[in-house]
Enzyme design. Sequence first.
Site, PDB file in Angstrom:
ATOM      1  N   CYS A  86       0.866  -1.184   0.000  1.00  0.00           N
ATOM      2  CA  CYS A  86       0.000   0.000   0.000  1.00  0.00           C
ATOM      3  C   CYS A  86       0.894   1.223   0.000  1.00  0.00           C
ATOM      4  CB  CYS A  86      -0.922   0.005   1.220  1.00  0.00           C
ATOM      5  SG  CYS A  86      -1.936   1.498   1.359  1.00  0.00           S
ATOM      6  N   CYS A  92      -4.989   5.913  -4.304  1.00  0.00           N
ATOM      7  CA  CYS A  92      -4.264   4.646  -4.188  1.00  0.00           C
ATOM      8  C   CYS A  92      -2.835   4.890  -4.656  1.00  0.00           C
ATOM      9  CB  CYS A  92      -4.930   3.556  -5.024  1.00  0.00           C
ATOM     10  SG  CYS A  92      -4.038   1.980  -5.039  1.00  0.00           S
TER      11      CYS A  92
END
Length: 276
Positions: A75, A219
């Site tokens: 992430c 993201c």
Amino acid sequence: MKLKFSKMHGLGNDFMVIDGVRQTVSLTPEQIRLLGNRQLGIGFDQLLLVEPAREAGHDFRYRIFNNDGGEVEQCGNGARCFAKFVRDQGLTGKSRIEVETARGVIAPEYLGDGLARVDMGVPRFRPADLPFLADAEALTYSLPLPEGRCEIGIASMGNPHAVQRVDDVDAAPVAEVGPAIESHPAFPQRVNAGFMQIVNRGEIRLRVYERGAGETLACGTGACAAVVCGIRQGLLDARVTVHARGGDIVIEWAGEGSPVIMTGPAVTVFQGEIEL
């Protein structure tokens, strides 16, 4: 079990960050789903767990769990928050750290004033790296969907991404097409689905339907994947500003064999303690 935590976000992609170095942490998928519930728990896109490194020479281990309870490999927005968290919590005095993930080592650096830069490692493009079922490696692939075929580029940033170009990201059918790509049989382990609008050679707009989390405000790995796919296709320059719904980050990539560098904000919202 009482857990101290910080609530953080990177461009609105929000996290519950837990220190697993100075406190014992053992969470079940059911507990993570409860904590991730925005009505019944803390609420987050991902839970980030800081653990001691397993190998000498590294500073920490970085684990990521989606709000559905599943563990994922990487992430990017979380990596920036990770760098700020370990500094703020006194877990390290370093600005730049080396962090183990499920798919290799990354190097986040906290720059101060709520800004962090992360060496995200070298992207991979072979179908087997995602995995993606294809006969041969290509720059783009035609993916059959119920709505018709779409052209995608693929990249692994430690987690799998499929990126398609759209004319207008605001009008893109992310809620409909995103889940269809995420769970497509050609991606046996599912995939993050990116929708990229190219503004010019140094600027894109992006929305991402994240595997296991749905659409988020931003993201980080999705931004990296979109930019490297665009560069490989000859559409973007080596430094690109990515406009997500939660804000902007800068992605730099010198080309094949080079690491992707991501720079953007990391924000602490509050700190708390919860009993499970």
